[in-house]
Design a protein around this motif. Structure first.
Motif, PDB file in Angstrom:
ATOM      1  N   ILE A  62       0.849  -1.186   0.000  1.00 43.90           N
ATOM      2  CA  ILE A  62       0.000   0.000   0.000  1.00 43.90           C
ATOM      3  C   ILE A  62       0.883   1.234   0.000  1.00 43.90           C
ATOM      4  O   ILE A  62       1.750   1.404   0.872  1.00 43.90           O
ATOM      5  CB  ILE A  62      -0.958  -0.005   1.203  1.00 43.90           C
ATOM      6  CG1 ILE A  62      -2.032  -1.064   0.997  1.00 43.90           C
ATOM      7  CG2 ILE A  62      -1.588   1.365   1.400  1.00 43.90           C
ATOM      8  CD1 ILE A  62      -3.074  -1.136   2.095  1.00 43.90           C
ATOM      9  N   ILE A  63       0.666   2.093  -0.974  1.00 44.63           N
ATOM     10  CA  ILE A  63       1.424   3.332  -1.134  1.00 44.63           C
ATOM     11  C   ILE A  63       0.458   4.467  -0.849  1.00 44.63           C
ATOM     12  O   ILE A  63      -0.563   4.627  -1.527  1.00 44.63           O
ATOM     13  CB  ILE A  63       1.993   3.441  -2.562  1.00 44.63           C
ATOM     14  CG1 ILE A  63       2.808   2.182  -2.890  1.00 44.63           C
ATOM     15  CG2 ILE A  63       2.849   4.680  -2.704  1.00 44.63           C
ATOM     16  CD1 ILE A  63       3.197   2.059  -4.347  1.00 44.63           C
ATOM     17  N   THR A  64       0.772   5.280   0.171  1.00 44.36           N
ATOM     18  CA  THR A  64      -0.240   6.188   0.678  1.00 44.36           C
ATOM     19  C   THR A  64       0.371   7.427   1.320  1.00 44.36           C
ATOM     20  O   THR A  64       1.588   7.628   1.276  1.00 44.36           O
ATOM     21  CB  THR A  64      -1.141   5.439   1.684  1.00 44.36           C
ATOM     22  OG1 THR A  64      -2.226   6.266   2.071  1.00 44.36           O
ATOM     23  CG2 THR A  64      -0.344   4.992   2.911  1.00 44.36           C
ATOM     24  N   ALA A  65      -0.509   8.228   1.932  1.00 46.25           N
ATOM     25  CA  ALA A  65      -0.085   9.410   2.684  1.00 46.25           C
ATOM     26  C   ALA A  65      -0.065   9.080   4.166  1.00 46.25           C
ATOM     27  O   ALA A  65      -0.597   8.051   4.607  1.00 46.25           O
ATOM     28  CB  ALA A  65      -1.038  10.577   2.409  1.00 46.25           C
ATOM     29  N   SER A  66       0.516   9.960   4.932  1.00 48.12           N
ATOM     30  CA  SER A  66       0.686   9.700   6.360  1.00 48.12           C
ATOM     31  C   SER A  66      -0.631   9.811   7.123  1.00 48.12           C
ATOM     32  O   SER A  66      -1.624  10.356   6.634  1.00 48.12           O
ATOM     33  CB  SER A  66       1.691  10.692   6.944  1.00 48.12           C
ATOM     34  OG  SER A  66       1.183  12.028   6.837  1.00 48.12           O
ATOM     35  N   GLY A  67      -0.614   9.279   8.330  1.00 48.53           N
ATOM     36  CA  GLY A  67      -1.703   9.464   9.281  1.00 48.53           C
ATOM     37  C   GLY A  67      -3.071   9.071   8.783  1.00 48.53           C
ATOM     38  O   GLY A  67      -3.272   7.971   8.247  1.00 48.53           O
ATOM     39  N   PRO A  68      -4.060   9.980   8.930  1.00 48.30           N
ATOM     40  CA  PRO A  68      -5.460   9.634   8.664  1.00 48.30           C
ATOM     41  C   PRO A  68      -5.798   9.438   7.192  1.00 48.30           C
ATOM     42  O   PRO A  68      -6.881   8.939   6.880  1.00 48.30           O
ATOM     43  CB  PRO A  68      -6.230  10.835   9.235  1.00 48.30           C
ATOM     44  CG  PRO A  68      -5.261  11.977   9.137  1.00 48.30           C
ATOM     45  CD  PRO A  68      -3.921  11.371   9.424  1.00 48.30           C
ATOM     46  N   MET A  69      -4.882   9.806   6.309  1.00 45.33           N
ATOM     47  CA  MET A  69      -5.187   9.670   4.888  1.00 45.33           C
ATOM     48  C   MET A  69      -4.824   8.292   4.332  1.00 45.33           C
ATOM     49  O   MET A  69      -4.952   8.071   3.127  1.00 45.33           O
ATOM     50  CB  MET A  69      -4.504  10.770   4.066  1.00 45.33           C
ATOM     51  CG  MET A  69      -5.107  12.150   4.288  1.00 45.33           C
ATOM     52  SD  MET A  69      -4.645  13.350   3.010  1.00 45.33           S
ATOM     53  CE  MET A  69      -5.615  12.752   1.603  1.00 45.33           C
ATOM     54  N   GLY A  70      -4.404   7.371   5.202  1.00 46.64           N
ATOM     55  CA  GLY A  70      -4.138   6.023   4.721  1.00 46.64           C
ATOM     56  C   GLY A  70      -3.193   5.222   5.578  1.00 46.64           C
ATOM     57  O   GLY A  70      -3.421   4.037   5.855  1.00 46.64           O
ATOM     58  N   GLU A  71      -2.111   5.844   6.018  1.00 55.05           N
ATOM     59  CA  GLU A  71      -1.069   5.116   6.743  1.00 55.05           C
ATOM     60  C   GLU A  71      -1.589   4.432   8.006  1.00 55.05           C
ATOM     61  O   GLU A  71      -1.342   3.242   8.227  1.00 55.05           O
ATOM     62  CB  GLU A  71       0.063   6.073   7.120  1.00 55.05           C
ATOM     63  CG  GLU A  71       1.162   5.413   7.960  1.00 55.05           C
ATOM     64  CD  GLU A  71       2.103   6.425   8.590  1.00 55.05           C
ATOM     65  OE1 GLU A  71       3.230   6.039   8.936  1.00 55.05           O
ATOM     66  OE2 GLU A  71       1.688   7.599   8.737  1.00 55.05           O
ATOM     67  N   ALA A  72      -2.318   5.175   8.829  1.00 58.54           N
ATOM     68  CA  ALA A  72      -2.743   4.657  10.129  1.00 58.54           C
ATOM     69  C   ALA A  72      -3.586   3.391   9.972  1.00 58.54           C
ATOM     70  O   ALA A  72      -3.344   2.378  10.647  1.00 58.54           O
ATOM     71  CB  ALA A  72      -3.519   5.731  10.897  1.00 58.54           C
ATOM     72  N   LEU A  73      -4.570   3.434   9.081  1.00 56.88           N
ATOM     73  CA  LEU A  73      -5.446   2.276   8.897  1.00 56.88           C
ATOM     74  C   LEU A  73      -4.697   1.090   8.303  1.00 56.88           C
ATOM     75  O   LEU A  73      -4.841  -0.049   8.762  1.00 56.88           O
ATOM     76  CB  LEU A  73      -6.627   2.652   8.009  1.00 56.88           C
ATOM     77  CG  LEU A  73      -7.575   1.502   7.659  1.00 56.88           C
ATOM     78  CD1 LEU A  73      -8.247   0.954   8.908  1.00 56.88           C
ATOM     79  CD2 LEU A  73      -8.622   1.949   6.636  1.00 56.88           C
ATOM     80  N   ALA A  74      -3.883   1.357   7.282  1.00 52.49           N
ATOM     81  CA  ALA A  74      -3.177   0.266   6.611  1.00 52.49           C
ATOM     82  C   ALA A  74      -2.219  -0.448   7.562  1.00 52.49           C
ATOM     83  O   ALA A  74      -2.121  -1.683   7.559  1.00 52.49           O
ATOM     84  CB  ALA A  74      -2.433   0.804   5.394  1.00 52.49           C
ATOM     85  N   LEU A  75      -1.518   0.303   8.390  1.00 51.53           N
ATOM     86  CA  LEU A  75      -0.623  -0.314   9.368  1.00 51.53           C
ATOM     87  C   LEU A  75      -1.406  -1.098  10.404  1.00 51.53           C
ATOM     88  O   LEU A  75      -1.027  -2.204  10.803  1.00 51.53           O
ATOM     89  CB  LEU A  75       0.232   0.759  10.048  1.00 51.53           C
ATOM     90  CG  LEU A  75       1.350   1.369   9.207  1.00 51.53           C
ATOM     91  CD1 LEU A  75       2.039   2.486   9.978  1.00 51.53           C
ATOM     92  CD2 LEU A  75       2.378   0.300   8.799  1.00 51.53           C
ATOM     93  N   GLN A  76      -2.516  -0.510  10.848  1.00 46.33           N
ATOM     94  CA  GLN A  76      -3.367  -1.178  11.841  1.00 46.33           C
ATOM     95  C   GLN A  76      -3.856  -2.527  11.335  1.00 46.33           C
ATOM     96  O   GLN A  76      -3.958  -3.492  12.112  1.00 46.33           O
ATOM     97  CB  GLN A  76      -4.562  -0.276  12.157  1.00 46.33           C
ATOM     98  CG  GLN A  76      -5.611  -0.898  13.067  1.00 46.33           C
ATOM     99  CD  GLN A  76      -6.868  -0.046  13.137  1.00 46.33           C
ATOM    100  OE1 GLN A  76      -6.799   1.180  13.118  1.00 46.33           O
ATOM    101  NE2 GLN A  76      -8.020  -0.696  13.200  1.00 46.33           N
ATOM    102  N   MET A  77      -4.077  -2.625  10.035  1.00 42.45           N
ATOM    103  CA  MET A  77      -4.608  -3.861   9.456  1.00 42.45           C
ATOM    104  C   MET A  77      -3.507  -4.827   9.030  1.00 42.45           C
ATOM    105  O   MET A  77      -3.791  -5.924   8.548  1.00 42.45           O
ATOM    106  CB  MET A  77      -5.516  -3.533   8.272  1.00 42.45           C
ATOM    107  CG  MET A  77      -6.741  -2.709   8.650  1.00 42.45           C
ATOM    108  SD  MET A  77      -7.874  -2.422   7.267  1.00 42.45           S
ATOM    109  CE  MET A  77      -8.592  -4.063   7.079  1.00 42.45           C
ATOM    110  N   GLY A  78      -2.248  -4.415   9.186  1.00 42.40           N
ATOM    111  CA  GLY A  78      -1.142  -5.326   8.947  1.00 42.40           C
ATOM    112  C   GLY A  78      -0.625  -5.382   7.527  1.00 42.40           C
ATOM    113  O   GLY A  78       0.080  -6.327   7.162  1.00 42.40           O
TER     114      GLY A  78
END
Length: 374
Positions: A62-78
């Motif tokens: 997953i290639i994304t932006a930091s924090g609430p725009m993608g990073e936080a959720l993607a990391l949380q989901m592994g």
């Protein structure tokens, strides 16, 4: 080792905030919505989509932006995550566009985004024509055809790609309405363009879904198609709300139950009589724009008797433009369109198949066939 599926990811954290507090959208009123008690839900909608592909997370980058725009959720989901753009805690439309601009430098297999029609507009404004995108519906307004019918459906499309299924690509409309006018009870729809999306009809929504708002979008689509094809000829504009939509898009006064004449997007005459129409179009190239009467199917002879047999014959069958919503056509349940010009011979001549305009670059072939002439 095969390379991972490169999934661009964008979440608009403000998408859909206005819905629960009756603001009919979030454009320009996100802070007001939060003050009224609205809770951000876009990340939950994206989570529902990504849950479908959790079994594939080792195969996805997953290639994304930091924090609430993608990073936080993607990391949380592994998922495997690479951040290519930093954003603050409070995001704006400009952040979405900035992320897309960075992602244009990546070789993405798909850009998956969560938002509403405003988010789709922001992405369309900067994305390349050949960038495949897919929306996860998270906004109040979801009229555009670039979204899955549900978040889970969007995830199913990504799963199909990961499974190596043959998924075609199609151009889908990016639509939006004027939220300020919408909050005042007025629907002003506009088509902004097209983006490339996976063509999976089971899961991708259509622009035209029925209901008052979608009816307005259908009429706007039809109007856009007619206006795009207009040239320097005269156009006789028949009666009915479908034709009226074309006049409205041209910002011209319209006679809903009458017949008007225009040329070069200018009004030459309103509510014209048979005699006036014949005189004003004499020996001039002319096209006739008409629609059908809902439930009946008449295109001539009901509410437009100003279109005399003499006038119609002079215009010619090839210059008759018929507009129709698919809703009205389906309501006919297969019955043909009917002409009742007052001249049975002309009625016979007008029978046959016509290419009806049903949307923007959208047509159906439909038959004109008077049962009494069989």
């Amino acid at each position: 080792m095969t390379s991972r599926f490169r999934l661009g990811l964008i979440i608009n954290p403000l998408a859909g905030l206005g819905g629960s507090v009756a603001l009919k959208g979030s454009d320009g009123v996100a802070m007001e919505a939060i003050a009224k008690g609205a809770k951000p839900k876009a990340h939950l909608r994206m989570q529902q989509a990504l849950e479908v592909i959790l079994p594939y997370r080792d195969e996805v980058e997953i290639i994304t932006a930091s924090g609430p725009m993608g990073e936080a959720l993607a990391l949380q989901m592994g998922f495997h995550v690479r951040v290519v753009h930093e954003v603050g805690d409070e995001t704006q439309a400009e952040d979405t566009q900035a992320v897309v601009k960075v992602l244009l430098n990546e070789t993405l297999d798909l850009l998956l985004f969560a938002g509403g029609d405003g988010t789709a507009r922001d992405i369309f404004a900067v994305a390349h024509d050949d960038m495949p995108v897919l929306g996860v519906p998270a906004g109040v307004k979801i009229h555009s055809g670039v979204y899955g019918i549900t978040p889970h459906a969007s995830g199913m499309v990504v799963k199909m790609l990961l499974d190596g299924e043959l998924v075609s690509l199609m151009d889908a409309d990016v639509m939006d309405i004027d939220e300020v006018a919408f909050r005042e009870g007025v629907v002003k729809a506009r088509r902004f363009g097209e983006m490339l999306v996976p063509a999976e009809p089971r899961y991708i929504q259509a622009v035209k879904m029925g209901g008052i708002e979608s009816d307005e979008l259908v009429l706007a689509d039809i109007a856009a198609e007619v206006i795009e094809s207009m040239d320097e000829e005269l156009f006789i504009m028949g009666s009915g709300s479908t034709v009226a939509a074309v006049m409205a898009e041209l910002n011209l006064d319209n006679t809903l139950l009458g017949v008007d004449l225009i040329k070069s997007n200018q009004l030459l005459g309103s509510d014209l009589t048979t005699v006036q129409l014949i005189e004003m179009t004499d020996e001039l190239p002319t096209k006739l724009v008409i629609t059908l009467i809902g439930g009946q199917g008449h295109i001539l002879g009901r509410g437009n008797q100003q279109l005399s047999p003499q006038l119609v014959r002079r215009i010619g069958k090839e210059n008759i433009i018929i507009l129709a919503t698919k809703t009205k056509l389906k309501a006919l349940e297969g019955r043909p369109l009917i002409v009742d010009s007052g001249d049975p011979e002309l009625d016979r001549e007008l029978c046959g198949y016509y290419r009806l305009i049903t949307g923007y670059h959208d047509y159906v072939m439909y038959q004109v066939a008077n049962p009494d002439l069989d």
